[in-house]
Design an enzyme around this catalytic site. Structure first.
Site, PDB file in Angstrom:
ATOM      1  N   TRP A 170      -4.794  20.981 -30.583  1.00 17.43           N
ATOM      2  CA  TRP A 170      -6.234  21.283 -30.462  1.00 17.43           C
ATOM      3  C   TRP A 170      -6.479  22.684 -29.955  1.00 17.43           C
ATOM      4  O   TRP A 170      -7.438  23.336 -30.373  1.00 17.43           O
ATOM      5  CB  TRP A 170      -6.942  20.221 -29.609  1.00 17.43           C
ATOM      6  CG  TRP A 170      -6.751  18.860 -30.206  1.00 17.43           C
ATOM      7  CD1 TRP A 170      -6.066  17.813 -29.690  1.00 17.43           C
ATOM      8  CD2 TRP A 170      -7.206  18.418 -31.507  1.00 17.43           C
ATOM      9  NE1 TRP A 170      -6.060  16.755 -30.565  1.00 17.43           N
ATOM     10  CE2 TRP A 170      -6.745  17.103 -31.680  1.00 17.43           C
ATOM     11  CE3 TRP A 170      -7.936  19.013 -32.531  1.00 17.43           C
ATOM     12  CZ2 TRP A 170      -7.007  16.350 -32.840  1.00 17.43           C
ATOM     13  CZ3 TRP A 170      -8.201  18.282 -33.685  1.00 17.43           C
ATOM     14  CH2 TRP A 170      -7.737  16.969 -33.822  1.00 17.43           C
TER      15      TRP A 170
ATOM     16  N   ASP B 282     -12.178  22.745 -23.578  1.00 18.39           N
ATOM     17  CA  ASP B 282     -12.354  21.566 -24.432  1.00 18.39           C
ATOM     18  C   ASP B 282     -12.054  20.352 -23.556  1.00 18.39           C
ATOM     19  O   ASP B 282     -10.914  20.142 -23.131  1.00 18.39           O
ATOM     20  CB  ASP B 282     -11.371  21.661 -25.608  1.00 18.39           C
ATOM     21  CG  ASP B 282     -11.398  20.440 -26.523  1.00 18.39           C
ATOM     22  OD1 ASP B 282     -12.110  19.462 -26.201  1.00 18.39           O
ATOM     23  OD2 ASP B 282     -10.695  20.468 -27.550  1.00 18.39           O
TER      24      ASP B 282
ATOM     25  N   LYS C 128     -14.630   9.651 -27.410  1.00 16.92           N
ATOM     26  CA  LYS C 128     -13.566   9.135 -26.546  1.00 16.92           C
ATOM     27  C   LYS C 128     -14.195   8.544 -25.286  1.00 16.92           C
ATOM     28  O   LYS C 128     -14.227   7.330 -25.123  1.00 16.92           O
ATOM     29  CB  LYS C 128     -12.570  10.237 -26.210  1.00 16.92           C
ATOM     30  CG  LYS C 128     -11.916  10.780 -27.484  1.00 16.92           C
ATOM     31  CD  LYS C 128     -11.220  12.081 -27.262  1.00 16.92           C
ATOM     32  CE  LYS C 128     -10.940  12.815 -28.544  1.00 16.92           C
ATOM     33  NZ  LYS C 128     -10.073  12.113 -29.491  1.00 16.92           N
TER      34      LYS C 128
HETATM   35  N1  PMP Z   1     -10.189  18.424 -29.031  1.00 13.26           N
HETATM   36  C1  PMP Z   1      -9.484  17.386 -28.551  1.00 13.26           C
HETATM   37  C2  PMP Z   1      -8.851  17.488 -27.199  1.00 13.26           C
HETATM   38  C3  PMP Z   1      -9.350  16.234 -29.323  1.00 13.26           C
HETATM   39  O1  PMP Z   1      -8.637  15.197 -28.844  1.00 13.26           O
HETATM   40  C4  PMP Z   1      -9.970  16.171 -30.595  1.00 13.26           C
HETATM   41  C5  PMP Z   1      -9.930  14.947 -31.469  1.00 13.26           C
HETATM   42  N2  PMP Z   1      -9.029  14.006 -31.241  1.00 13.26           N
HETATM   43  C6  PMP Z   1     -10.665  17.284 -31.052  1.00 13.26           C
HETATM   44  C7  PMP Z   1     -10.772  18.389 -30.236  1.00 13.26           C
HETATM   45  C8  PMP Z   1     -11.330  17.300 -32.391  1.00 13.26           C
HETATM   46  O2  PMP Z   1     -12.523  16.612 -32.289  1.00 13.26           O
HETATM   47  P1  PMP Z   1     -13.492  16.328 -33.498  1.00 13.26           P
HETATM   48  O3  PMP Z   1     -12.818  15.347 -34.372  1.00 13.26           O
HETATM   49  O4  PMP Z   1     -14.714  15.810 -32.816  1.00 13.26           O
HETATM   50  O5  PMP Z   1     -13.751  17.621 -34.188  1.00 13.26           O
END
Ligand code: PMP
Length: 359
Positions: free
Chosen positions: A101, A171, A195
């Site tokens: 991420w 994030d 989450k």
């Molecule tokens: N950042 C983190 C820490 C994640 O765990 C995730 C998705 N699992 C994301 C970003 C991406 O999120 P999204 O699918 O909402 O774009």
């Protein structure tokens, strides 16, 4: 029959929240209609979105100098919006690379300026938070970026980098509201809801006001934080139902006793699983002890066939979504706020039983 759902996201929601939503599904209070059918500009809906923001501000103690935005495009769109809106001074930003991420955020930032990677744990499958020295940070950087909790690898920054006057962007998708955090330490916090906050479809952005409007108006209107801040997330139709659900989740958190109580429960839940992993002869946790996440706990037996057999047998017992992320394999138990302590106990009991059978 509901199962214990250890999914990394979209993830388990509190049963009370689902039941409340069910009771209001067809007709919300005295409005005569479902929240889904309401104009986002109606009085009833204004109360919902304003109430949701107020609860978030209360739970996180968000200072008045920060705006709360409810956006779409997932956390992934923030990988773009952050550099697009912030890389406007020196056009440089510092990153700590802790996994998939943060790598995606780095990749996007490179489209807008210089993304400088201060430290990375990539060589060790991101199993720890890499160390760095304060001097490594560029004082001229437009921001420093971290992914605070790494959903896939089960690591978490237990100490935030001291970035001086450079804003910290984080994030928090997989750890928001899991424990007490000082919003003042951040320039921007963002989190996809699916989450700890509610269903997919809304992304919460908490942004210090002075970081809004650092970019000129030539960028796409919808990608400018200023557009959403100036219109209280109502520039266009917001994800109305997802925001309503988020409001119910926040109400549930307040009813639990707020962030201190939730943190205590999360620590208790995580230690039940970690304590067992530390004594088990079959399973072991894969994240460095000092960087362990409270929310995502990956573990392995060391034998892929046995891992698969475990996941299959657990599923049959109603302990579902324990398969690790495809990039690391093994198992992962995501135990977000809504996972009851009984779910973690049931998992550990089952692991013990599985261990006895495979001695
Ligand atoms: N950042 C983190 C820490 C994640 O765990 C995730 C998705 N699992 C994301 C970003 C991406 O999120 P999204 O699918 O909402 O774009």
């Amino acid at each position: 029959m509901r199962v214990y759902n250890f999914s990394a996201g979209p993830a388990v929601l509190p049963l009370e929240v689902l039941e409340k939503a069910q009771s209001e599904f067809v007709c919300f209070q005295d409005s005569g209609m479902s929240v889904m059918e309401m104009s986002h500009r109606s009085k009833a809906y204004s109360q919902i979105i304003e109430g949701t923001e107020a609860k978030l501000r209360q739970l996180m103690q968000i200072p008045d100098t920060y705006k709360v935005l409810f956006l779409q495009g997932g956390a992934s769109l923030q990988f773009t919006m952050v550099p697009m809106n912030l890389m406007t001074g020196s056009k440089k930003a510092d990153f700590i690379d802790t996994g998939v991420w943060s790598s995606k955020a780095i990749k996007e930032a490179k489209k807008f300026g210089k993304a400088n990677v201060i430290a990375s744990s990539k060589a060790d499958t991101y199993s720890y938070i890499p160390t760095y020295k304060k001097e490594q940070f560029d004082k001229e950087a437009d921001y420093v970026y971290i992914c605070q909790n790494n959903t896939i690898y089960g690591t978490k920054f237990n100490t935030l980098p001291n970035t001086g006057n450079v804003p910290l962007v984080a994030d928090l998708s997989s750890c928001i509201l899991s424990e007490k955090m000082d919003v003042n330490r951040y320039g921007i916090i963002f989190a996809g809801a699916q989450k700890n906050l509610g269903p997919a479809g809304v992304t919460v952005v908490i942004i210090r006001e002075d970081l809004i409007g650092r970019v000129d108006e030539s960028i796409p209107t919808m990608l400018n934080y200023k557009t959403h801040a100036a219109n209280d997330s109502m520039f266009n139709t917001p994800p109305t139902y997802a925001i309503y659900m988020l409001g119910l989740v926040l109400e549930w958190m307040l009813a639990q006793g707020g962030i201190e109580v939730i943190e205590k429960k999360n620590k208790e839940k995580a230690s039940i699983l970690y304590d067992y992993l530390d004594t088990s002869k079959l399973f072991r946790g894969t994240a460095a002890k000092e960087d362990r996440s409270l929310m995502n706990i990956p573990f392995v037996t060391g034998d892929e066939t046995l891992d698969a057999a475990f996941v299959k047998a657990a599923t049959a017992k109603g302990l579902v979504n324990l398969k690790g992320h495809r990039s690391v394999g093994g198992m992962r138990a995501s135990i977000y706020n809504a996972m009851p302590i009984d779910g973690v106990k049931a998992l550990v009991d089952f692991m013990k039983q599985f261990e006895r059978q495979h001695e």
